[in-house]
Design an enzyme around this catalytic site. Structure first.
Site: not given
Length: 302
Positions: A64, A81, A83, A188-189, A206, A208, A213
């Site tokens: 982000h 940076d 911010s 996202h894993s 997921d 796990t 993974d």
């Protein structure tokens, strides 16, 4: 085998050129020593050496902050940076940054305590957080970013309800390719959703979530059969397994002609996934920055 005096002398020279840091540790560059102390504090008092909520939030924060950059209009933000920490009173009000308040304040306090920049602490903490997750790759870390001089504009962070066209246009404007975006989504894993559907917080992408993974990529390619909660929310589509959350944006990108091929490759090869993520993370961490003024402190990452 006898070792020549010249060889022994060369070893001594290399050893002597390293700087001794705290607890007897050494670094090739003296300015990197402070990061050992930051690492100790970060692991003991924030992450506790685990792939938990704070580690997940640190990884999310790195994206982000870095994506707050536009090649078309650089007045919108300077990328990685810091911010989001420096101007937290502004950027934490952006809808896309909901839920980052705690990790922003924790990393701000760390940076202030050790005299490092906010941009550096964000990317360092993210690299460490990934290593706390089983299977997480080692990501390079460059230090020396100057602190942000102005807040990033709102609307630069892609949303899960955006179309593939919108997301890819935003990513490419920031300086990343569609393939690199797919690589970065490996995050996202080990992530969970908290705010898209507040009725089922901490639902993983997921099954796990504590392991780095490629199940996330494989699951996203499967057809959806059951909902993870009582109803679908904006930004969510049917998931293949109960107790799993699937973002609308991930579903769209896994099937878009510009990104589907890469998605399938990563779903088949966990080693390619890990190495590609590390490479793309390192590039993302430099968005808007001048690499020529930075120094390599990658050896500090566990």
């Amino acid at each position: 085998m006898k070792l020549s005096l010249a060889y022994l002398a060369s070893i001594a020279t290399v050893s002597a050129s390293r700087t001794t840091c705290s607890k007897g540790r050494t670094a090739a560059i003296a300015t990197c020593c402070v990061w050992y102390n930051v690492l100790d504090d970060l692991q003991a008092n924030l992450f506790e050496g685990t792939c938990g909520d704070d580690a997940h939030d640190a990884l999310r924060l790195s994206f982000h902050d870095a994506i707050g950059f536009s090649r078309k209009d650089q007045s919108k933000g300077a990328g990685a940076d810091g911010s989001l920490i420096k101007f937290a009173d502004i950027e934490l009000d952006y809808a896309a940054n909901e839920g980052l308040e705690s990790i922003v304040m924790a990393e701000r306090d760390l940076a202030d305590a050790y005299g490092v920049s906010y941009g550096d602490i964000i990317q360092f903490a993210a690299a460490v957080s990934v290593r706390n997750c089983p299977g997480g790759p080692r990501i390079s870390f460059m230090a020396g970013r100057p602190n942000a001089t102005h807040a990033a504009a709102d609307g630069l962070v892609p949303n899960p309800f955006d179309s593939a066209n919108t997301i890819l246009a935003r990513i490419q404007d920031a300086g990343l390719t569609p393939e690199e975006l797919v690589n970065l989504l490996a995050s996202h894993s080990i992530a969970v959703q908290e705010h898209i559907d507040p009725t089922i917080p901490n639902t993983p992408f997921d099954l796990t979530p504590g392991i780095f993974d490629n199940n996330f990529y494989r699951d996203t390619l499967l057809p959806g059969f059951v909902t993870p909660g009582s109803s679908l929310h904006t930004g969510q589509v049917l998931s293949p397994f109960k107790g799993e959350f699937r973002l609308q944006s991930d579903f769209a990108l896994s099937r878009d002609l510009r990104t589907a091929g890469r998605w399938i490759l990563l779903s088949l090869d966990p080693f390619l996934m890990a190495s590609s993520f590390a490479t793309s993370m390192a590039k993302m961490a430099l968005l808007g920055q001048n690499p020529g003024i930075l120094h390599d402190c990658s050896e500090i990452i566990p």
